[in-house]
Design an enzyme around this catalytic site. Sequence first.
Site, PDB file in Angstrom:
ATOM      1  N   ASN A  38       3.707   5.306   9.134  1.00  0.00           N
ATOM      2  CA  ASN A  38       2.317   4.520   8.815  1.00  0.00           C
ATOM      3  C   ASN A  38       1.781   3.734   8.975  1.00  0.00           C
ATOM      4  OD1 ASN A  38       1.270   4.745   5.801  1.00  0.00           O
ATOM      5  ND2 ASN A  38       2.430   2.392   5.461  1.00  0.00           N
ATOM      6  N   THR A  84      -6.385   0.011  -0.897  1.00  0.00           N
ATOM      7  CA  THR A  84      -5.771  -0.274  -0.126  1.00  0.00           C
ATOM      8  C   THR A  84      -6.728  -1.617   0.578  1.00  0.00           C
ATOM      9  OG1 THR A  84      -5.864   1.085   1.796  1.00  0.00           O
ATOM     10  CG2 THR A  84      -4.238   1.630   0.528  1.00  0.00           C
ATOM     11  N   TYR A 119     -10.699   3.804  15.112  1.00  0.00           N
ATOM     12  CA  TYR A 119     -10.172   4.421  13.752  1.00  0.00           C
ATOM     13  C   TYR A 119     -10.690   5.841  13.729  1.00  0.00           C
ATOM     14  CZ  TYR A 119      -8.196   5.422   8.936  1.00  0.00           C
ATOM     15  OH  TYR A 119      -7.639   6.035   7.922  1.00  0.00           O
ATOM     16  N   GLY A 162       0.353  -1.264  -0.320  1.00  0.00           N
ATOM     17  CA  GLY A 162       0.077  -0.218  -0.079  1.00  0.00           C
ATOM     18  C   GLY A 162       0.766   1.388   0.265  1.00  0.00           C
TER      19      GLY A 162
END
Length: 289
Positions: free
Chosen positions: A106, A213, A178, A40
């Site tokens: 990341n 992704t 998230y 990704g």
Amino acid sequence: MPIVSDDRSAATPWRRHAAAAMLASMAGSKVAVVTGASRGIGQVVAERLASDGWMVASFARSLTNGPDETERTLRLRVDVVDEASVRAGVDRVERELGPIDLLVNNAGISGLHSPTWLQAADQWWNVFEVNVRGVLHCCQAVLPGMVKRGAGRIVNVASNAAFFEIDAEKSDLISSAYMASKAALVRFTEALARETDGTGVSVIAVSPGMVKTDMTANFPQSWFEDESIWTPPERTADLIEQIAAGTLDALSGRYVHVASDDWATMGARAADITGRDLHAMRLRVDDNS
């Protein structure tokens, strides 16, 4: 020939000698660490930095899907949630590649797209473990060296999910863990930037936008048919190139969105942006309240 393999049993004496010679010949090269780099966005960023001449260490829990090592890359199996694993990875990078100039945090997970009350607490909290604690571990491992040297840059990959209004019609795509973790990451970035102010270290949060992704694979098929809503991962690499070059240092602590912000000119507008306190998470108060 790779610099070094993560599999020590495969590293014959002549390979280790060749790797040491290669590293010595590249003394003075800039060193970057990219987490979640086996696929990704992380993989694209790592490859871009390597093509720009950086020595790149790719951290990932799994190396099976990652790119082959090149003369400028070092792939390490590192779990960012495990502090000892991070420390060991950073120590090895500094020992074999040199001091770390750039850290790209990341690595991240989306969590379950289901009502919060139906999730096990450990499953929900695991998103914070990866998205926030993992970033903390990496920052704590590299910052002492950066501060001591008076130079360094950190990029925290956040998300616009920290800000956008929740659409009731798309509530089945919401991961409360998230969204909350990315909001925490934006504020963490600002706090860390204040702590490092004057040290020569800059910390910037970026949002890649909607990228195809594994994390977005469960989104409605109709979304994938509308190319206008997707941002190529190469655009994130473009932005991180700018940050790595120092053109956005004056925006340390701020948030930049890859798809919607004119980040190519933001460095030149830094005084106005900071003066007006833009690109930051703030409480909006109605003047009539």
